[in-house]
Write an enzyme that holds these catalytic residues in place. Structure first.
Site, PDB file in Angstrom:
ATOM      1  N   TYR A 146       0.740  -1.184  -0.428  1.00 51.10           N
ATOM      2  CA  TYR A 146      -0.304   0.006  -0.068  1.00 51.10           C
ATOM      3  C   TYR A 146       1.441   0.988  -0.102  1.00 51.10           C
ATOM      4  O   TYR A 146       1.403   1.212   0.738  1.00 51.10           O
ATOM      5  CB  TYR A 146      -0.916   0.192   1.751  1.00 51.10           C
ATOM      6  CG  TYR A 146      -1.449   1.101   1.672  1.00 51.10           C
ATOM      7  CD1 TYR A 146      -2.706   1.122   0.709  1.00 51.10           C
ATOM      8  CD2 TYR A 146      -1.890   2.034   1.988  1.00 51.10           C
ATOM      9  CE1 TYR A 146      -3.844   2.151   0.364  1.00 51.10           C
ATOM     10  CE2 TYR A 146      -2.239   3.305   2.039  1.00 51.10           C
ATOM     11  CZ  TYR A 146      -3.240   3.248   1.456  1.00 51.10           C
ATOM     12  OH  TYR A 146      -4.447   4.327   1.164  1.00 51.10           O
ATOM     13  N   ASP A 241       9.711   3.308   0.370  1.00 52.58           N
ATOM     14  CA  ASP A 241       8.270   3.458   0.534  1.00 52.58           C
ATOM     15  C   ASP A 241       8.728   4.032   1.435  1.00 52.58           C
ATOM     16  O   ASP A 241       8.574   2.250   2.277  1.00 52.58           O
ATOM     17  CB  ASP A 241       6.573   3.174   0.177  1.00 52.58           C
ATOM     18  CG  ASP A 241       6.006   4.089   1.278  1.00 52.58           C
ATOM     19  OD1 ASP A 241       6.067   4.698   1.855  1.00 52.58           O
ATOM     20  OD2 ASP A 241       4.670   3.450   0.341  1.00 52.58           O
ATOM     21  N   LYS A 269       4.769  10.551   7.967  1.00 53.91           N
ATOM     22  CA  LYS A 269       4.146   9.821   9.095  1.00 53.91           C
ATOM     23  C   LYS A 269       5.541  10.111  10.569  1.00 53.91           C
ATOM     24  O   LYS A 269       5.286  11.266  10.608  1.00 53.91           O
ATOM     25  CB  LYS A 269       4.348   8.042   9.275  1.00 53.91           C
ATOM     26  CG  LYS A 269       3.259   7.731   8.667  1.00 53.91           C
ATOM     27  CD  LYS A 269       2.283   6.167   9.358  1.00 53.91           C
ATOM     28  CE  LYS A 269       1.618   5.534   7.708  1.00 53.91           C
ATOM     29  NZ  LYS A 269      -0.038   5.492   7.964  1.00 53.91           N
TER      30      LYS A 269
HETATM   31  N1  HOZ Z   1      -3.947   3.246   5.827  1.00 53.63           N
HETATM   32  C1  HOZ Z   1      -3.470   4.104   6.803  1.00 53.63           C
HETATM   33  C2  HOZ Z   1      -2.924   2.578   7.872  1.00 53.63           C
HETATM   34  N2  HOZ Z   1      -2.077   1.393   6.936  1.00 53.63           N
HETATM   35  C3  HOZ Z   1      -4.231   4.603   7.002  1.00 53.63           C
HETATM   36  C4  HOZ Z   1      -5.033   4.128   8.049  1.00 53.63           C
HETATM   37  C5  HOZ Z   1      -6.062   5.185   8.717  1.00 53.63           C
HETATM   38  O1  HOZ Z   1      -5.399   6.358   8.997  1.00 53.63           O
HETATM   39  O2  HOZ Z   1      -7.192   5.495   9.190  1.00 53.63           O
END
Ligand code: HOZ
Length: 434
Positions: A146, A241, A269
């Protein structure tokens, strides 16, 4: 002890009237684990409190950024100080240059870096640059990988798409989706095949040094070195990433951890200290193609935002000063060992994948090395484990396919308390099936 969720229930009911699904990011709706989401009111150190006053030991850590725990004094003070001087300028500032210098000093592949507002934006921009630099259109990514929600990267993606069982997304033009090729992680033969078939059209491969969006999946020994070599043979670029692994696996991030130097890397992050930030950077000949130095366009009003940069400087400053990675490793390993013992005592087969302070408890007795093996986990058991943990005061990600993060704020006592509670949580998993 968790008492009631009345306020959370009311907030979620209201939220659904005005926000799709009641949440601003899909996994937060708890669809994969059942029940309604808990609305959080406050966090400090290793703990968060919900709107009903229930207290939890938190292992979500805002999905990775909070390596120092919630509201660390140095970050809060830096943000407050910066806010007094102005919250946004859309102009060059001293702090953003200090921040860029610190990033370039820390991360070996960063010769130049551009700040953006999220990991998604960082990845989108890095891919545009890779395409411009190579004159090629195709991108290779891993199944279960992802990299944010940009059109081209939703194919067979992890995180929320894996959690909700969405293989791709409507709204992505077929022509865009066709530009993304997916292969299994940790499988050099699959990479070889794709490079043999379409190598001359491939701009780049993008991957997390340690994938953490299909749950945590460590690379096989020497895997990334081979990937690097094979990409070089066909003139394709490597983008690592590091939105999750950056500063999580050490001062130099996941690329230093793998020993492989990518052409470009993306960050987010942790580098924002809990505020919205992303960054992409790498070889200066490539970064020199970004406007206004070169023709590849990318811009942003809030890029290099003073509050986010102040938070990032404070967070990275604290990490540089304290070098907490050995301590994090120790605490996370104690936690993983304790959870493993708890699962065994209840007779629940699990496989824990852990790299440093990030880990996933997979509900399977088989090794998890890629998306196909992650997808075989017993997600109903994860859901039961999640709910029992929540009720005992331990906050985990509401999905089997995410990571648990240990922070510097987690004490020995927090870890021991979590392990004790895990014994009950695994027993609850078994009794949920009777
Ligand atoms: N997709 C992110 C976690 N791998 C963010 C999820 C979120 O902030 O709800």
């Amino acid at each position: 002890m968790i008492t009631r969720f009345d306020h959370s229930e009311k907030i979620f009911a209201e939220a659904q009237n005005v926000i799709p699904g009641g949440v601003n990011s899909p996994v937060r709706a708890y669809k994969a684990v059942g029940g309604n989401p808990v609305a959080l009111a406050k966090g400090k150190g290793s703990r968060v409190w919900d709107e009903d006053g229930n207290e939890y030991i938190d292992y979500v850590g805002s999905w990775g950024p909070l390596i120092l725990g919630h509201a660390p004094d140095e970050v809060v003070n830096a943000v407050c100080d910066a806010a007094k001087d102005g919250t946004s300028f859309g102009a060059l500032t001293r702090r953003e240059v200090d921040f860029a210098e610190l990033l370039c000093e820390a991360v070996p592949c960063l010769e130049k870096v551009r700040l953006v507002n999220s990991g998604t934006e960082a990845v989108m921009s890095a891919i545009r640059l890779a395409r411009a630099a190579t004159g090629r259109d195709l991108v290779v990514k891993f199944e279960g990988g992802y990299h944010g929600h940009s059109d081209g990267l939703l194919a067979k993606a992890g995180s929320g798409l894996a959690t909700l069982g969405i293989p791709g997304s409507p709204g992505v033009p077929k022509a865009f989706a066709e530009l993304t090729l997916t292969i299994p992680f940790n499988d050099l033969d699959a990479l070889k095949q794709v490079l043999q078939a379409r190598g001359a059209e491939i701009a780049c491969l993008i991957g997390e040094p340690v994938p953490a969006n299909m749950g945590v999946v460590p690379p096989a020994d020497g895997y990334w070195a081979q990937v690097r070599r094979m990409l070089d043979e066909v003139g394709a670029l490597l983008i690592l990433d590091e939105v999750i692994t950056g500063f999580r696996l050490g001062w130099g991030g996941g690329s230093a951890w793998t020993g492989v130097k990518p052409d470009l890397c993306t960050l987010g992050k942790i580098i924002g200290g809990g505020l919205p930030v992303g960054a992409y950077g790498g070889r200066s000949d490539l970064m020199g193609m970004i406007a206004p130095e070169g023709p590849v366009y990318q811009a942003g009003t809030l890029s290099g935002n003073p509050l986010a940069v102040a938070a990032g400087l404070a967070a990275l400053g604290a990490l540089k000063k304290t070098c907490p990675w050995e301590e994090l490793e120790r605490n996370a390993s104690t936690l993983a060992d304790g959870i493993e013992a708890a699962a065994m005592s209840a007779g629940v087969p699990i496989t824990i994948n852990r790299v440093g302070s990030m880990m996933t408890v997979f509900f399977t007795d088989q090794p998890v090395t890629d998306w196909a093996s992650a997808a075989k986990c017993n997600t109903a058991r994860y859901a039961a484990y999640f709910r029992a943990s929540l009720l005992s005061g331990v906050m985990l990600a509401p999905s089997q396919f995410e990571a648990a993060f240990v922070s510097t704020a987690h004490t020995d006592a927090d870890i021991q308390e979590t392990v004790q509670k895990a014994y009950d949580a695994f027993r609850a998993v078994m009794s949920s099936e009777l």
